[in-house]
Design a protein around this motif. Sequence first.
Motif, PDB file in Angstrom:
ATOM      1  N   SER A   1       0.823  -1.211   0.152  1.00  0.00           N
ATOM      2  CA  SER A   1       0.037   0.051   0.113  1.00  0.00           C
ATOM      3  C   SER A   1       0.884   1.172  -0.029  1.00  0.00           C
ATOM      4  O   SER A   1       0.317   2.259   0.471  1.00  0.00           O
ATOM      5  CB  SER A   1      -0.832   0.129   1.374  1.00  0.00           C
ATOM      6  OG  SER A   1      -0.276  -0.157   2.625  1.00  0.00           O
TER       7      SER A   1
ATOM      8  N   SER B   1      -5.361  -9.589   2.191  1.00  0.00           N
ATOM      9  CA  SER B   1      -4.961  -8.696   3.259  1.00  0.00           C
ATOM     10  C   SER B   1      -4.844  -7.238   2.677  1.00  0.00           C
ATOM     11  O   SER B   1      -5.143  -6.098   3.072  1.00  0.00           O
ATOM     12  CB  SER B   1      -3.861  -8.745   4.136  1.00  0.00           C
ATOM     13  OG  SER B   1      -2.658  -9.052   3.428  1.00  0.00           O
TER      14      SER B   1
ATOM     15  N   ARG C   1      -8.325  -5.248   1.755  1.00  0.00           N
ATOM     16  CA  ARG C   1      -9.035  -4.680   2.723  1.00  0.00           C
ATOM     17  C   ARG C   1      -8.478  -3.267   2.897  1.00  0.00           C
ATOM     18  O   ARG C   1      -9.157  -2.218   2.972  1.00  0.00           O
ATOM     19  CB  ARG C   1      -8.987  -5.456   3.863  1.00  0.00           C
ATOM     20  CG  ARG C   1      -9.431  -6.714   3.881  1.00  0.00           C
ATOM     21  CD  ARG C   1      -9.583  -7.466   5.263  1.00  0.00           C
ATOM     22  NE  ARG C   1     -10.209  -8.550   5.290  1.00  0.00           N
ATOM     23  CZ  ARG C   1      -9.438  -9.798   5.345  1.00  0.00           C
ATOM     24  NH1 ARG C   1      -8.392  -9.812   5.302  1.00  0.00           N
ATOM     25  NH2 ARG C   1      -9.987 -10.952   5.516  1.00  0.00           N
ATOM     26  N   GLN C   2      -7.095  -3.006   2.713  1.00  0.00           N
ATOM     27  CA  GLN C   2      -6.562  -1.628   2.827  1.00  0.00           C
ATOM     28  C   GLN C   2      -6.785  -0.813   1.621  1.00  0.00           C
ATOM     29  O   GLN C   2      -7.525   0.421   1.871  1.00  0.00           O
ATOM     30  CB  GLN C   2      -5.061  -1.706   2.886  1.00  0.00           C
ATOM     31  CG  GLN C   2      -4.379  -2.447   4.085  1.00  0.00           C
ATOM     32  CD  GLN C   2      -2.821  -2.271   3.956  1.00  0.00           C
ATOM     33  OE1 GLN C   2      -2.256  -2.984   3.345  1.00  0.00           O
ATOM     34  NE2 GLN C   2      -2.159  -1.681   4.832  1.00  0.00           N
ATOM     35  N   TYR C   3      -6.534  -1.367   0.524  1.00  0.00           N
ATOM     36  CA  TYR C   3      -7.149  -0.704  -0.975  1.00  0.00           C
ATOM     37  C   TYR C   3      -8.668  -0.367  -0.861  1.00  0.00           C
ATOM     38  O   TYR C   3      -9.203   0.729  -1.242  1.00  0.00           O
ATOM     39  CB  TYR C   3      -6.795  -1.480  -2.009  1.00  0.00           C
ATOM     40  CG  TYR C   3      -5.458  -0.922  -2.802  1.00  0.00           C
ATOM     41  CD1 TYR C   3      -4.317  -1.213  -2.376  1.00  0.00           C
ATOM     42  CD2 TYR C   3      -5.663  -0.132  -3.773  1.00  0.00           C
ATOM     43  CE1 TYR C   3      -3.155  -1.114  -2.771  1.00  0.00           C
ATOM     44  CE2 TYR C   3      -4.362   0.364  -4.477  1.00  0.00           C
ATOM     45  CZ  TYR C   3      -3.164  -0.050  -3.904  1.00  0.00           C
ATOM     46  OH  TYR C   3      -2.211   0.368  -4.479  1.00  0.00           O
TER      47      TYR C   3
ATOM     48  N   ASP D   1     -10.776   0.072   1.425  1.00  0.00           N
ATOM     49  CA  ASP D   1     -11.129   1.473   2.315  1.00  0.00           C
ATOM     50  C   ASP D   1     -10.694   2.658   1.647  1.00  0.00           C
ATOM     51  O   ASP D   1     -11.412   3.416   1.770  1.00  0.00           O
ATOM     52  CB  ASP D   1     -10.534   1.116   3.772  1.00  0.00           C
ATOM     53  CG  ASP D   1     -11.117  -0.178   4.369  1.00  0.00           C
ATOM     54  OD1 ASP D   1     -12.358  -0.581   4.097  1.00  0.00           O
ATOM     55  OD2 ASP D   1     -10.424  -0.458   5.294  1.00  0.00           O
ATOM     56  N   TYR D   2      -9.604   2.609   1.301  1.00  0.00           N
ATOM     57  CA  TYR D   2      -9.058   4.033   0.492  1.00  0.00           C
ATOM     58  C   TYR D   2      -9.753   4.361  -0.702  1.00  0.00           C
ATOM     59  O   TYR D   2     -10.315   5.322  -0.955  1.00  0.00           O
ATOM     60  CB  TYR D   2      -7.699   3.819   0.231  1.00  0.00           C
ATOM     61  CG  TYR D   2      -6.698   4.276   1.475  1.00  0.00           C
ATOM     62  CD1 TYR D   2      -6.348   5.551   1.691  1.00  0.00           C
ATOM     63  CD2 TYR D   2      -6.135   3.167   2.392  1.00  0.00           C
ATOM     64  CE1 TYR D   2      -5.633   5.877   2.860  1.00  0.00           C
ATOM     65  CE2 TYR D   2      -5.409   3.365   3.488  1.00  0.00           C
ATOM     66  CZ  TYR D   2      -5.012   4.563   3.637  1.00  0.00           C
ATOM     67  OH  TYR D   2      -4.321   5.109   4.569  1.00  0.00           O
TER      68      TYR D   2
END
Length: 329
Positions: free
Chosen positions: A167, A193, A196-198, A200-201
């Motif tokens: 990320s 994993s 999930r970061q991408y 939300d952004y």
Amino acid sequence: MKIAFVGKGGSGKTTLSSLFIRRLAARRIPVTAVDADINQHLGVALGLTEEQAAAMPPMGERLGLIKDHLRGANPRILSAETMIKTTPPGEGSRLLRLGENNPIFDACARAVPLDDGAARLLVTGPFTEDDLGVACYHSKTGAVELVLNHLVDGRGEFMVVDMTAGSDSFASGMFTRFDMTFLVAEPTRKGVSVYRQYRDYARDFGVALRVVGNKVQGQDDLDFLRAEVGDDLLVTFGHSDWVRAMERGTQRPFAELEPENAAALDTLFDAADASYARRDWERYTQQMVHFHLKNAASWGNERTGADLAAQVDPGFTLSEARLPSPQLA
């Protein structure tokens, strides 16, 4: 169209981005490939030898030339030294078009012949010990970000960027520069994993994000991905003898790629092409400015000794209206 392939290291994003590039070339669609990963493997995946890939001119070593060209006659940018990776264009800036020749492409790009057609390849350059500390790797990916910020592209032409794993593009806003982001995920907990970061952004900034399942071997793998990513799952790739041969150094005609994997690539193309209808150049420009002001306040002003907020041209919006009329889609 600006397309990103992202995912954790080892997910297969470089392999899938190279297959997508080959599919575009086979359709005779103009494509510019960019290796922005910390590990530079895209050139080899496109068929270059290790020696040819290593001889590619790194964009990161030509940052001065890139800044000088893009700055143009923009009166808000006092010098190339005050440009940072998020500096947006304004009146007087030189904009880039994928179909043109310009000093940046002349210095950094090389044509890569493929079975059907060719691709233009640019690379940031490999990570070295010299990139540790102040002169970090982000100075190299910053060359790509500046190109994206100044690029005016139309439908029917593609820039495909193999992004660095994980990320790392969030802080600068580089993740907002694309019409479509394909996140390559293996059917494992670690594999999803980064998704999930991408996710939300992407939701916060209206970024189009679709998941491409890779190394999917059966129904259990497919069920796992569907449970983890839901409707964001676009398509999956399984085992490929063609890819395995390529990884061993055996070049086979691209037409021999398995029909199911060729069909999956067409699904990627359809999703990327459909994103054109959702283009919002005003929002795109606003996001560019947002991250520039954020980076200017957090480190850019101190680093350059200038007020980088003054680089923002409030009356400027990047758009296809700035393309010469013969190139309009």
